[in-house]
Design a protein around this motif. Structure first.
Motif, PDB file in Angstrom:
ATOM      1  N   MET A   1      54.352  17.316 -25.418  1.00 46.14           N
ATOM      2  CA  MET A   1      53.544  17.328 -26.626  1.00 46.14           C
ATOM      3  C   MET A   1      52.108  16.896 -26.334  1.00 46.14           C
ATOM      4  N   ILE A   2      51.964  15.800 -25.549  1.00 48.13           N
ATOM      5  CA  ILE A   2      50.628  15.283 -25.230  1.00 48.13           C
ATOM      6  C   ILE A   2      49.838  16.319 -24.433  1.00 48.13           C
ATOM      7  N   ARG A   3      50.493  16.986 -23.489  1.00 44.48           N
ATOM      8  CA  ARG A   3      49.796  18.003 -22.691  1.00 44.48           C
ATOM      9  C   ARG A   3      49.289  19.132 -23.584  1.00 44.48           C
ATOM     10  N   LEU A   4      50.067  19.510 -24.581  1.00 44.08           N
ATOM     11  CA  LEU A   4      49.638  20.551 -25.526  1.00 44.08           C
ATOM     12  C   LEU A   4      48.394  20.099 -26.282  1.00 44.08           C
ATOM     13  N   PHE A   5      48.389  18.839 -26.750  1.00 42.15           N
ATOM     14  CA  PHE A   5      47.203  18.299 -27.421  1.00 42.15           C
ATOM     15  C   PHE A   5      46.003  18.325 -26.475  1.00 42.15           C
ATOM     16  N   ASP A   6      46.220  17.916 -25.228  1.00 41.86           N
ATOM     17  CA  ASP A   6      45.140  17.924 -24.237  1.00 41.86           C
ATOM     18  C   ASP A   6      44.532  19.314 -24.081  1.00 41.86           C
ATOM     19  N   ILE A   7      45.392  20.320 -23.959  1.00 37.66           N
ATOM     20  CA  ILE A   7      44.905  21.696 -23.763  1.00 37.66           C
ATOM     21  C   ILE A   7      44.121  22.164 -24.982  1.00 37.66           C
ATOM     22  N   VAL A   8      44.681  21.974 -26.149  1.00 36.64           N
ATOM     23  CA  VAL A   8      44.028  22.440 -27.387  1.00 36.64           C
ATOM     24  C   VAL A   8      42.695  21.728 -27.593  1.00 36.64           C
ATOM     25  N   PHE A   9      42.700  20.388 -27.503  1.00 39.70           N
ATOM     26  CA  PHE A   9      41.477  19.635 -27.786  1.00 39.70           C
ATOM     27  C   PHE A   9      40.412  19.821 -26.712  1.00 39.70           C
ATOM     28  N   SER A  10      40.806  19.921 -25.456  1.00 39.84           N
ATOM     29  CA  SER A  10      39.796  20.132 -24.409  1.00 39.84           C
ATOM     30  C   SER A  10      39.193  21.527 -24.514  1.00 39.84           C
TER      31      SER A  10
END
Length: 183
Positions: A1-10
């Protein structure tokens, strides 16, 4: 989940912030002649990766931990970038590539043996390093390696999605002093 947030936000940050990134790079070109700063850092599983930031210090500054650098090395524009944390924006590329997360332990240098050893003993290298985290919003920098490693371990052990957003919001709102430089 955190990696998905990282990809989207970056990705959003890089796309939406592109005009600002270009503007800072152009001003940085006049400030130092070389607006981008790349440095090899200790990443997940102690693997090397190249961290990308906007340059805040003179080009000939020694490659040491920030707390060991002289404040005389910081340019006036670099001081502004540090204060506003805009110097960190290019690290969104490191996040998108998977070298880093938005939230995690700040990556150290390979020549910081005390910090590397303390973090290794506490399992800190089991996670991706981050742009911000508990230590940064608590104003703990790399000048206290054991305390930093202990704080990183504490963050990792209790980390949640709520913490992810809390540390980002605290950083954006100005909590934490960033990397301290000796006077």
């Amino acid at each position: 989940m955190i990696r998905l947030f990282d990809i989207v936000f970056s990705l959003l940050g890089l796309v939406c912030g592109f005009p600002l990134l270009v503007l800072i790079a152009v001003i940085g070109m006049f400030d130092t002649g070389s607006p981008i700063f790349c440095q090899v850092r200790v990443g997940r599983q102690q693997k090397a990766f190249t961290l990308v930031k906007f340059r805040t210090m003179k080009v000939d500054t020694a490659s040491v931990a920030t707390h060991l650098a002289s404040s005389a090395s910081i340019t006036p524009f670099g001081g502004f970038l540090r204060k506003t944390k805009l110097d960190e924006l290019p690290q969104l590329w490191n996040v998108l590539k998977g070298d880093m997360s938005l939230v995690g332990p700040r990556p150290g240098l390979f020549n910081q043996q005390d910090l590397t050893a303390a973090r290794a003993a506490r399992g800190v290298y089991d996670v991706r390093p981050g742009i911000t985290g508990l230590a940064q919003v608590s104003e703990i920098d790399m000048s206290t390696p054991e305390l930093l490693a202990e704080t990183d371990q504490k963050m990792i052990q209790s980390f949640s999605v709520k913490d992810y957003f809390r540390y980002i919001l605290l950083t954006v709102s100005g909590k934490g002093s960033g990397d301290r430089v000796k006077s």
